[in-house]
Design a protein around this motif. Structure first.
Motif, short mmCIF file in Angstrom:
data_model
loop_
_atom_site.label_atom_id
_atom_site.label_comp_id
_atom_site.label_asym_id
_atom_site.label_seq_id
_atom_site.Cartn_x
_atom_site.Cartn_y
_atom_site.Cartn_z
N VAL A 62 -12.91 7.27 2.12
CA VAL A 62 -12.58 5.66 1.85
C VAL A 62 -12.56 5.50 0.37
N GLY A 63 -11.77 4.41 0.22
CA GLY A 63 -11.61 3.92 -1.32
C GLY A 63 -10.49 2.79 -1.47
N LEU A 64 -10.15 2.63 -2.65
CA LEU A 64 -9.20 1.88 -2.93
C LEU A 64 -7.77 2.05 -2.90
N TYR A 65 -6.90 1.35 -2.29
CA TYR A 65 -5.49 1.84 -2.07
C TYR A 65 -4.80 1.80 -3.50
N LEU A 85 0.88 -1.16 -0.20
CA LEU A 85 -0.09 -0.02 0.20
C LEU A 85 0.95 1.36 0.12
N TYR A 86 0.59 2.18 -0.99
CA TYR A 86 1.26 3.36 -1.01
C TYR A 86 0.52 4.61 -0.42
N THR A 87 1.10 4.93 0.89
CA THR A 87 0.26 6.03 1.55
C THR A 87 1.58 6.73 2.06
N ARG A 88 1.36 8.33 2.09
CA ARG A 88 2.37 8.97 2.74
C ARG A 88 1.98 9.66 4.03
N GLY A 89 0.88 9.57 4.52
CA GLY A 89 0.50 10.24 5.92
C GLY A 89 -0.12 11.77 5.56
N ASP A 130 1.33 15.47 -11.48
CA ASP A 130 0.27 16.42 -10.82
C ASP A 130 1.18 17.05 -9.93
N ALA A 131 0.52 18.08 -9.22
CA ALA A 131 1.09 18.75 -7.97
C ALA A 131 1.48 17.83 -6.89
N TYR A 132 0.90 16.61 -6.98
CA TYR A 132 1.18 15.51 -5.83
C TYR A 132 1.97 14.28 -6.14
N HIS A 133 1.74 14.04 -7.45
CA HIS A 133 2.29 12.84 -8.03
C HIS A 133 3.46 12.99 -8.98
N GLY A 134 4.28 12.17 -9.16
CA GLY A 134 5.38 12.10 -10.20
C GLY A 134 5.18 11.02 -11.10
N PHE A 135 5.82 10.96 -12.18
CA PHE A 135 5.88 9.86 -13.23
C PHE A 135 7.55 9.56 -13.68
N SER A 136 8.50 10.40 -13.25
CA SER A 136 9.73 10.01 -13.73
C SER A 136 10.86 9.35 -12.70
N PHE A 149 -5.65 9.02 -1.64
CA PHE A 149 -5.40 9.21 -0.19
C PHE A 149 -4.05 10.19 -0.16
N ASN A 150 -3.43 10.41 -1.43
CA ASN A 150 -2.11 11.05 -1.19
C ASN A 150 -2.09 12.49 -2.18
N GLY A 151 -3.56 12.78 -2.33
CA GLY A 151 -3.73 14.03 -3.28
C GLY A 151 -4.21 15.10 -2.15
N ARG A 152 -5.10 15.79 -2.52
CA ARG A 152 -5.30 17.12 -1.66
C ARG A 152 -6.03 17.04 -0.47
#
Length: 537
Positions: free
Chosen positions: A184-187, A97-101, A137-143, A176-179
């Motif tokens: 609740v949702g899928l991780y 699971l990828y979450t950042r707090g 986007d402002a919260y995520h990377g792709f590189s 869960f790592n956005g704004r």
């Protein structure tokens, strides 16, 4: 053998540090890991978590499988503390699971003297590490190299759990790592979503280290158990380790970097003479530096689980039908990267507030498509699912102490779960919320009864159930606390106080527990420090 940097521990942080420092061809890097390669099928297959976490005999190779000291807050029971023992560390055996707090977690670090660790400081490093399937986007990377993807085929019961939580009044959240974290949702999960490894676990070793093993300036030694850091006066000069029954030494010109984890890093420091003087003396270890806080400040997410039987065969189950289906699903995964064996098991969940007036969520939910009784170490025939709730920011504090002066002996781990009554009150409130969700009408088609009857408990009876069954959800941190104060173990650049040329880079440096799963923050910490070290070389 002599190197510029000797890195102790090939877990999540160690893999990042070794790979990033080795990008400088002028540096010679040595990584020393107690376990194996982290390439085994049970690790690469996401559903292998069902065997590696409980450390069944065939899967024990990848797990230290520690136990805690008896926990007064848990009716005197010993808790279970699985930790990864291979390249990739716990990222090789976790639920991916990828979450950042929450952003406020990191701003809290900065406010307590951890300069440079506020949310705006760490967000770029989260983005830098990430190759998110959804793009940038402002919260995520792709590189980045750590692949983070959406689950391709979540079970319908996971979707029903989300619907049940919404029926209970909680909002949907698709990131869960956005704004916003709440909802609740899928991780999202650390899983390869493209290329030849599609559907495989993207452990930190698979992302960072395995592709670089042929680099001439990177030397990796596996099945090598670190026994002590070597010093000349107060300056670290190398590492002693035991391999195939023989003690060996590697020298470090620049630094020894401890990435041995929340339990391993304080243990190795103490074995090397750095820690509370009275504890070292009790074990006959000469005191090089009296650093009282080494091994203190242990924090972990205490978790309560409800397990349900179901007639639905889409979950992971035990029995002839389940065994045959699992075999066919394994073949499907091998060929396509899809199906039941591609699931992390913990598919859905959320971040909720125990009371609406709170500023940030203080509870986390996990929904698992299988029965998880005592970390899946207790068998129940047939099919089922489980629902978890944990306390995100516990007030209880524990410690990691030496079991003996022999590095082969496990450390004494004492989280002191529920020693602060505030944690008990939060967890019982979380359990009540979870009961409400699990009794929602959308779960009714799946529900054939909670195994321990916990879905109908209240008050003292529920508290008794919590003390009888609660345990870790595998997020220990804090035993080599970072800070600017004189008694912190490391400074904000993670340099050890009390000795020279030692740095600690793993979850042990977190001053306080973040509100979520801890693997992504551990990767971030290593990326940030490696980047800043390369800049200053």
């Amino acid at each position: 053998m002599e190197f510029d940097y000797v890195i102790v521990g090939g877990g999540s942080a160690g893999c990042v540090m070794a790979a990033r420092l080795a990008e400088n061809p002028r540096l010679k890097i040595c990584l020393v890991e107690a376990g194996g390669s982290g390439r085994q099928l049970a690790i690469r297959m996401p559903l292998g978590v069902a065997g590696t976490v409980p450390a069944f005999p065939f899967f024990r190779f990848a797990n230290w499988a520690y136990e805690t000291e008896p926990q007064a807050g848990l009716n005197g029971r010993r808790g279970y503390q699985p930790r990864g023992r291979c390249l990739g560390g716990s990222s090789a055996i976790n639920a991916m699971l990828y979450t950042r707090g929450h952003p406020s977690d990191y701003d809290g670090w900065a406010a307590r003297g951890c300069t440079g660790w506020g949310w705006e400081d760490v967000l770029p490093w989260f983005r830098f590490s990430e190759r998110n399937e959804r793009g940038t986007d402002a919260y995520h990377g792709f590189s980045g190299v750590l692949q983070v993807g959406d689950q391709k085929q979540p079970r319908s019961m996971s979707k029903a759990f989300i619907a049940a939580a919404r029926e209970a009044g909680y909002p949907l959240n698709d990131d869960f790592n956005g704004r916003v974290q709440e909802g609740v949702g899928l991780y999202q999960v650390t899983q390869f979503f493209d290329g030849k490894k599609r559907g495989e676990r993207c452990s930190v070793a698979a992302a960072y280290l395995h592709p670089r093993l042929d680099w001439p300036n990177l030397h990796v030694i596996t099945h090598a158990h670190a026994t002590r850091i070597l010093f000349e006066n107060s300056r670290a000069t190398g590492l002693e380790f035991r391999r195939n029954g023989t003690n060996r030494i590697v020298k470090a010109r620049a630094e020894v970097i401890l990435c041995a984890g929340v339990f391993g890093s304080p243990q190795l420091l103490k074995l090397s003479g750095i820690g509370p003087a009275d504890e070292l003396s009790r074990h006959g270890i000469p005191v090089l530096s009296n650093v009282p806080q080494v091994g203190e400040n242990l924090q972990d997410h205490v978790d309560f689980v409800m397990n349900f039987r179901t007639s639905s065969t889409e979950s992971v189950g035990y029995g002839f039908r389940g065994g045959w289906r699992l075999a066919t699903e394994a073949v499907k995964w091998w060929r396509t990267g899809e199906g039941l064996c591609a699931t992390p098991a913990a598919e859905a969940g959320g971040f909720l507030k125990s009371h609406p007036e709170l500023d940030v969520p203080d509870l986390q939910l996990h929904f698992t498509v299988g029965i998880v009784d005592d970390h899946s170490r207790k068998f129940h025939p047939g099919y089922g699912y489980s629902a978890h709730v944990c306390v995100l920011r516990p007030h209880s504090r524990g410690s990691v102490m030496l079991g003996s002066a022999d590095a082969a002996d496990a450390p004494r781990i004492d989280p002191r779960f529920l020693s602060d009554e505030r944690d008990a009150l939060t967890l019982i409130r979380g359990a009540e919320i979870l009961q409400t969700i699990m009794r929602a009408s959308t779960m009714a088609p799946y529900d054939k009864g909670e195994i321990h009857g916990q879905d109908r408990m209240r008050g003292a009876e529920l508290m008794d159930a919590i003390r009888s069954r609660a345990d870790t959800i595998y997020h220990p941190v804090g035993t080599c606390r970072m800070g600017s104060d004189a008694v912190s173990v490391v400074d904000p650049m993670l340099r050890l106080r009390g000795a020279e040329n030692v740095r600690i880079v793993d979850a042990s440096v977190m001053p306080s527990l973040i509100g979520g799963n801890t693997n992504a923050p551990t990767v971030m910490i290593a990326e940030k420090i490696a980047g800043e070290m390369k800049y200053n070389l």
